[in-house]
Design a protein around this motif. Structure first.
Motif, mmCIF file in Angstrom:
data_model
loop_
_atom_site.group_PDB
_atom_site.id
_atom_site.type_symbol
_atom_site.label_atom_id
_atom_site.label_comp_id
_atom_site.label_asym_id
_atom_site.label_seq_id
_atom_site.Cartn_x
_atom_site.Cartn_y
_atom_site.Cartn_z
ATOM 1 N N LYS A 98 -90.337 27.134 55.063
ATOM 2 C CA LYS A 98 -89.266 27.316 54.058
ATOM 3 C C LYS A 98 -88.642 28.713 54.150
ATOM 4 C CE LYS A 98 -88.194 26.648 49.206
ATOM 5 N NZ LYS A 98 -87.267 25.545 49.215
ATOM 6 N N GLU A 99 -89.491 29.730 54.300
ATOM 7 C CA GLU A 99 -88.983 31.099 54.406
ATOM 8 C C GLU A 99 -88.116 31.270 55.656
ATOM 9 O OE1 GLU A 99 -90.800 35.583 54.080
ATOM 10 O OE2 GLU A 99 -91.966 34.112 55.212
ATOM 11 N N ASP A 100 -88.572 30.735 56.787
ATOM 12 C CA ASP A 100 -87.790 30.820 58.026
ATOM 13 C C ASP A 100 -86.430 30.142 57.859
ATOM 14 O OD1 ASP A 100 -89.891 32.084 59.462
ATOM 15 O OD2 ASP A 100 -90.702 30.147 60.131
ATOM 16 N N MET A 101 -86.432 28.951 57.263
ATOM 17 C CA MET A 101 -85.178 28.208 57.084
ATOM 18 C C MET A 101 -84.219 28.958 56.175
ATOM 19 S SD MET A 101 -86.279 24.192 56.895
ATOM 20 C CE MET A 101 -87.451 24.383 55.556
ATOM 21 N N THR A 102 -84.733 29.464 55.064
ATOM 22 C CA THR A 102 -83.891 30.165 54.090
ATOM 23 C C THR A 102 -83.269 31.415 54.705
ATOM 24 O OG1 THR A 102 -85.255 29.336 52.281
ATOM 25 C CG2 THR A 102 -83.865 31.236 51.804
ATOM 26 N N GLN A 103 -84.098 32.218 55.380
ATOM 27 C CA GLN A 103 -83.588 33.456 55.985
ATOM 28 C C GLN A 103 -82.569 33.168 57.085
ATOM 29 O OE1 GLN A 103 -87.084 35.596 57.256
ATOM 30 N NE2 GLN A 103 -87.432 36.457 55.229
ATOM 31 N N THR A 104 -82.852 32.162 57.894
ATOM 32 C CA THR A 104 -81.937 31.844 58.994
ATOM 33 C C THR A 104 -80.623 31.294 58.466
ATOM 34 O OG1 THR A 104 -83.842 31.388 60.418
ATOM 35 C CG2 THR A 104 -81.699 30.607 61.179
ATOM 36 N N ALA A 105 -80.692 30.414 57.486
ATOM 37 C CA ALA A 105 -79.467 29.871 56.885
ATOM 38 C C ALA A 105 -78.608 30.992 56.307
ATOM 39 C CB ALA A 105 -79.816 28.843 55.809
ATOM 40 N N GLU A 106 -79.228 31.894 55.561
ATOM 41 C CA GLU A 106 -78.485 33.027 54.982
ATOM 42 C C GLU A 106 -77.868 33.883 56.084
ATOM 43 O OE1 GLU A 106 -80.829 35.377 52.284
ATOM 44 O OE2 GLU A 106 -81.223 33.659 50.981
ATOM 45 N N PHE A 107 -78.639 34.170 57.118
ATOM 46 C CA PHE A 107 -78.165 35.001 58.221
ATOM 47 C C PHE A 107 -76.948 34.371 58.905
ATOM 48 C CE2 PHE A 107 -78.280 36.458 62.655
ATOM 49 C CZ PHE A 107 -78.308 37.831 62.472
ATOM 50 N N LEU A 108 -76.963 33.050 59.035
ATOM 51 C CA LEU A 108 -75.857 32.341 59.686
ATOM 52 C C LEU A 108 -74.708 32.026 58.728
ATOM 53 C CD1 LEU A 108 -77.920 29.835 61.871
ATOM 54 C CD2 LEU A 108 -76.691 31.875 62.653
ATOM 55 N N GLY A 109 -74.891 32.332 57.446
ATOM 56 C CA GLY A 109 -73.848 32.055 56.457
ATOM 57 C C GLY A 109 -73.715 30.578 56.131
ATOM 58 N N LEU A 110 -74.830 29.856 56.210
ATOM 59 C CA LEU A 110 -74.837 28.414 55.939
ATOM 60 C C LEU A 110 -75.679 28.113 54.707
ATOM 61 C CD1 LEU A 110 -75.620 27.140 59.567
ATOM 62 C CD2 LEU A 110 -73.374 27.274 58.473
ATOM 63 N N THR A 111 -75.381 26.991 54.094
ATOM 64 C CA THR A 111 -76.284 26.533 53.046
ATOM 65 C C THR A 111 -77.554 26.052 53.730
ATOM 66 O OG1 THR A 111 -75.548 24.237 53.114
ATOM 67 C CG2 THR A 111 -74.351 25.745 51.608
ATOM 68 N N LEU A 112 -78.635 25.992 52.979
ATOM 69 C CA LEU A 112 -79.896 25.523 53.538
ATOM 70 C C LEU A 112 -79.758 24.087 54.036
ATOM 71 C CD1 LEU A 112 -82.842 26.064 54.168
ATOM 72 C CD2 LEU A 112 -83.400 25.422 51.812
ATOM 73 N N ASP A 113 -79.099 23.247 53.249
ATOM 74 C CA ASP A 113 -78.915 21.849 53.665
ATOM 75 C C ASP A 113 -78.097 21.736 54.954
ATOM 76 O OD1 ASP A 113 -80.435 20.799 51.619
ATOM 77 O OD2 ASP A 113 -78.713 20.477 50.294
ATOM 78 N N ARG A 114 -77.050 22.513 55.045
ATOM 79 C CA ARG A 114 -76.221 22.462 56.261
ATOM 80 C C ARG A 114 -76.998 22.965 57.474
ATOM 81 N NH1 ARG A 114 -70.449 25.286 57.570
ATOM 82 N NH2 ARG A 114 -70.264 24.400 59.647
ATOM 83 N N PHE A 115 -77.751 24.047 57.295
ATOM 84 C CA PHE A 115 -78.560 24.573 58.395
ATOM 85 C C PHE A 115 -79.536 23.506 58.894
ATOM 86 C CE2 PHE A 115 -82.635 26.516 59.667
ATOM 87 C CZ PHE A 115 -82.226 27.059 60.874
ATOM 88 N N LYS A 116 -80.234 22.873 57.966
ATOM 89 C CA LYS A 116 -81.202 21.851 58.358
ATOM 90 C C LYS A 116 -80.524 20.684 59.070
ATOM 91 C CE LYS A 116 -83.313 21.585 54.274
ATOM 92 N NZ LYS A 116 -84.314 21.301 53.210
ATOM 93 N N SER A 117 -79.382 20.250 58.558
ATOM 94 C CA SER A 117 -78.723 19.091 59.165
ATOM 95 C C SER A 117 -78.119 19.420 60.538
ATOM 96 C CB SER A 117 -77.655 18.510 58.233
ATOM 97 O OG SER A 117 -76.564 19.393 58.105
#
Length: 135
Positions: free
Chosen positions: A32-51
């Motif tokens: 969860k931490e990896d996903m959240t940080q990466t999504a923020e870094f890329l300027g994406l929502t968490l859902d968009r990053f995952k999809s």
């Protein structure tokens, strides 16, 4: 009983412009931490990053690196998400399976040019890498 790597000092230094570990087929796990940080870094929502980047299998989120292409975050300049790269990537090559035996470590060293180069890695730093992952 002490592991072989607890008795012998290990040296490792990531080699500039190598990126071999980013091209190796396999799975990169994202907690969860990896996903959240990466999504923020890329300027994406968490859902968009995952999809867009990950798949879910057995309750785990992961990025699949196939033999045909390197990691999707690898660019000509290196890791696009380097400041927030997942724990699994930060810990390489200090993965339990790479350190099962001294022979395994030496075999990994054939692939990874940073093994047995650079400064000695303190034992507490290696143990810290292991703690990044749950058993």
């Amino acid at each position: 009983m002490a592991k072989w790597w607890e008795k012998e000092p290990l040296r490792f230094e990531c080699q500039t412009d190598c990126f071999k570990c980013c091209q190796k087929p396999g799975i990169v796990s994202f907690d969860k931490e990896d996903m959240t940080q990466t999504a923020e870094f890329l300027g994406l929502t968490l859902d968009r990053f995952k999809s867009e980047y990950l798949k879910r299998e057995d309750g785990e989120w992961m990025l699949e690196v196939t033999g045909d292409e390197p990691c999707r975050f690898l660019t000509l300049k290196g890791c696009r998400i380097h400041p927030v790269k997942p724990k699994q990537c930060r810990a390489y090559p200090f993965w339990r399976e790479n350190m099962d035996s001294k022979n395994t470590w030496k075999l990994v060293g054939i692939f990874c040019p940073g093994i047995d180069r650079g400064p000695m890695v303190p034992l507490n730093a290696i143990k810290k890498m292991f703690r990044l992952f749950r058993d």
